[in-house]
Design an enzyme around this catalytic site. Structure first.
Site, PDB file in Angstrom:
ATOM      1  CG  ASP A 270     -41.684   7.305  94.428  1.00 53.09           C
ATOM      2  OD1 ASP A 270     -41.839   6.470  93.512  1.00 53.09           O
ATOM      3  OD2 ASP A 270     -42.493   7.447  95.357  1.00 53.09           O
TER       4      ASP A 270
ATOM      5  CE  LYS B 182     -43.171   0.716  95.114  1.00 54.99           C
ATOM      6  NZ  LYS B 182     -42.673   0.777  96.515  1.00 54.99           N
TER       7      LYS B 182
ATOM      8  NE  ARG C 113     -49.104   3.171  96.342  1.00 62.23           N
ATOM      9  CZ  ARG C 113     -49.544   3.725  95.211  1.00 62.23           C
ATOM     10  NH1 ARG C 113     -50.791   4.093  95.050  1.00 62.23           N
ATOM     11  NH2 ARG C 113     -48.712   3.938  94.204  1.00 62.23           N
TER      12      ARG C 113
END
Ligand code: MRU
Length: 361
Positions: free
Chosen positions: A238, A249, A45
């Site tokens: 991201d 997040k 991840r």
């Protein structure tokens, strides 16, 4: 040295991050289905690491292909790429890396070049992505370390460290570089509900590196900022859009609002592969919604009524105007409002220029 991913004997070897901090388990992955499952389940991840993983996944699919013709290999790679593209929607590094791999393949899949040679070129491209990621982490760290001062108290969220990249991280790389330079500072790490990347991963790696870190629950962030004198917030991303909005997040947006209220700078650290110049603003970023069980259960323990209605977005978008600066391997780009006193002091020490133009990568 923690290596979350490597290429060994024509296999991808990754750390299964769902096992941390209890067990450091390495998985040898020899097929695309195992890799896709690992990305979906967050065994692998973090935006940059996902990019590196799918690059290696593309090389793995090439090596595993039994096809003897250019057309046959193209079909196998197309199928593998489609599967990987369907794993997680938000981190643009996944799509960036696959676009780059496909381009490299097409560039070499010409004339009568032997299939074995094409496969070598594909593997080289994937290993280049991995090597470049390591270098980018160091550059981000060095650029951002200029913003860290003795006595700073830094709050971070999720995990944007070694475990989220092929190198020493993005947001946490800044802290590692500042520590190397002998700066004295403290870190507060949010635990990051529901999957606890902060408590499981960030605390684990910060403790290994000797950074003075303290774990807090997400709902303690506001009072920690107020009562423990947090001086800056540094997080990863991201996907960053043309107008510098940034997805990260879930919980990041709330921290940016808190930073503004408390007059402290809010920094986003990311490689330029996280910048999506095809998307104008954060409104167009696809936000992953994950399984309800991640909220109904904490680990294996049921902590909500089984039939509770659940909303579980994995990311949120912080508007550019709440971001003080974005730190990439290229430099520090002032973005939103420069918050009072603290940020003005920082900018005298480190920040370079207010970028009016759209980002490039
Ligand atoms: O769901 P995850 O754990 O993949 O989310 C990771 C994050 O949100 C990170 O902060 C982000 O990818 C930056 S990693 C350098």
């Amino acid at each position: 040295m923690i290596e979350p991913i490597k290429w060994e004997n024509n296999r991808i070897v990754f750390i299964d991050q769902t096992e941390l901090p209890v067990r450091l388990k390495h998985v040898k992955c020899g097929d695309i289905d195992t890799l896709c499952e690992a990305i979906k389940k967050l065994r692998v991840r973090g935006a940059p690491l996902i990019g590196v993983a799918v690059g290696l996944g593309y090389a793995l699919a090439a090596i595993n292909s039994k096809e003897k013709t250019h057309g046959g290999l193209k079909k196998d790679l197309g199928r593998a790429s489609k599967k990987m593209r369907a794993t997680r929607p938000t981190a643009v590094n996944l799509f960036w890396a696959l676009d780059r791999m496909e381009k490299a393949f097409l560039c070499h899949c010409k004339g009568d070049l032997a299939i074995t040679r094409i496969k070598k070129y594909i593997l080289k491209e994937a290993l280049d992505i991995l090597k470049e990621d390591k270098k980018m982490c160091i550059a981000i760290g060095r650029n951002g370390a200029r913003l860290i001062k003795n006595g700073d108290v830094v709050l971070t969220h999720c995990n944007a460290g070694i475990l989220a990249t092929a190198g020493q991280g993005t947001a946490l790389s800044i802290l590692y570089e500042a520590k190397k330079q002998g700066k004295i500072f403290k870190v507060y790490a949010d635990e990051t509900r529901p999957l606890m990347q902060g408590s499981r991963l960030t605390m684990w790696e910060l403790m290994q590196s000797g950074v003075d870190a303290t774990l807090i629950c997400d709902n303690m962030a506001a009072s920690t900022i107020k009562n423990k004198g947090v001086t800056k917030i540094i997080i990863g991303a991201d996907r960053i859009t043309r107008n510098w909005d940034a997805a990260n997040k879930i919980g990041t947006y709330g921290l940016a609002v808190l930073a503004k209220y408390h007059g402290i700078p809010f920094y986003v650290a990311a490689p330029s592969s996280t910048i999506d110049k095809n998307i104008k603003s954060g409104r167009d970023i696809p936000i992953e919604e994950r399984n309800r069980d991640e909220i109904i259960y904490t680990g294996s323990k049921q902590t909500a009524p089984l039939k509770a209605k659940v909303y579980n977005p994995a990311f949120d978008v912080t508007p550019a105007k709440l971001i003080t600066a974005i730190i990439t391997e290229k430099g520090i780009h002032l973005v939103g409002e420069v918050f009072p006193r603290q940020a003005r002091d920082d900018s005298r020490d480190g920040e370079q220029s207010r970028t009016k133009t759209s980002p490039t990568r």
